[in-house]
Design a protein around this motif. Structure first.
Motif, short mmCIF file in Angstrom:
data_model
loop_
_atom_site.label_atom_id
_atom_site.label_comp_id
_atom_site.label_asym_id
_atom_site.label_seq_id
_atom_site.Cartn_x
_atom_site.Cartn_y
_atom_site.Cartn_z
N SER A 1 51.50 -2.77 -3.14
CA SER A 1 51.22 -3.16 -4.51
C SER A 1 50.00 -4.07 -4.65
CB SER A 1 52.44 -3.87 -5.11
OG SER A 1 52.64 -5.10 -4.43
N GLY A 2 49.51 -4.62 -3.56
CA GLY A 2 48.38 -5.53 -3.64
C GLY A 2 48.77 -6.94 -4.05
N ARG A 3 50.05 -7.17 -4.23
CA ARG A 3 50.54 -8.50 -4.61
C ARG A 3 50.51 -9.42 -3.40
NH1 ARG A 3 55.82 -10.83 -4.70
NH2 ARG A 3 55.86 -12.53 -6.20
N LYS A 4 50.08 -10.65 -3.63
CA LYS A 4 50.05 -11.63 -2.55
C LYS A 4 51.46 -12.04 -2.18
CE LYS A 4 45.75 -14.12 -3.44
NZ LYS A 4 45.20 -15.44 -3.76
N SER A 5 51.66 -12.34 -0.90
CA SER A 5 52.94 -12.91 -0.49
C SER A 5 53.00 -14.34 -1.00
CB SER A 5 53.06 -12.89 1.04
OG SER A 5 52.16 -13.84 1.61
N LYS A 6 54.18 -14.88 -1.03
CA LYS A 6 54.34 -16.25 -1.50
C LYS A 6 53.54 -17.21 -0.61
CE LYS A 6 57.57 -19.17 -3.79
NZ LYS A 6 58.82 -19.18 -4.49
N GLN B 1 50.78 -16.51 1.02
CA GLN B 1 49.37 -16.35 0.66
C GLN B 1 49.02 -17.09 -0.62
OE1 GLN B 1 46.85 -14.96 2.44
NE2 GLN B 1 48.36 -14.79 4.06
N GLU B 2 49.96 -17.14 -1.56
CA GLU B 2 49.73 -17.88 -2.81
C GLU B 2 49.55 -19.37 -2.55
OE1 GLU B 2 52.95 -16.96 -5.47
OE2 GLU B 2 52.50 -14.83 -5.46
#
Length: 83
Positions: free
Chosen positions: A2-7, A9-10
């Motif tokens: 999905s391209g969503r950052k992991s927590k 990475q945030e």
């Protein structure tokens, strides 16, 4: 993917790392920092093992806090000795 950052990475942005350092410097416990991030203590310690930036931000804050406490204690001792 999905391209969503992991927590994790945030929390590796300069702003978030500075916030972690600030919390540690202010004397928040590991449990309080975990609560603020929204993770368990197990995840918190895992992140420290996985990422040196995360670990170093917290360590730096705790070192600053400890140095401040030592300086404060030394000042108190000097006051007692000379006043």
């Amino acid at each position: 993917m999905s391209g969503r950052k992991s927590k994790l990475q945030e929390w590796l942005t300069p702003e978030k790392l500075t916030l972690l350092e600030y919390w540690a410097k202010e004397g928040l416990t590991d449990a309080q920092i975990c609560h603020n991030i929204g993770i368990s203590k197990a995840t918190y310690y895992k992140w420290q093992k996985l990422n040196t930036e995360f670990l170093n931000s917290i360590k730096k804050g705790k070192e600053i806090k400890a140095a401040g406490m030592i300086l404060e204690k030394n000042t108190q001792v000097k006051k007692k000795m000379f006043y």
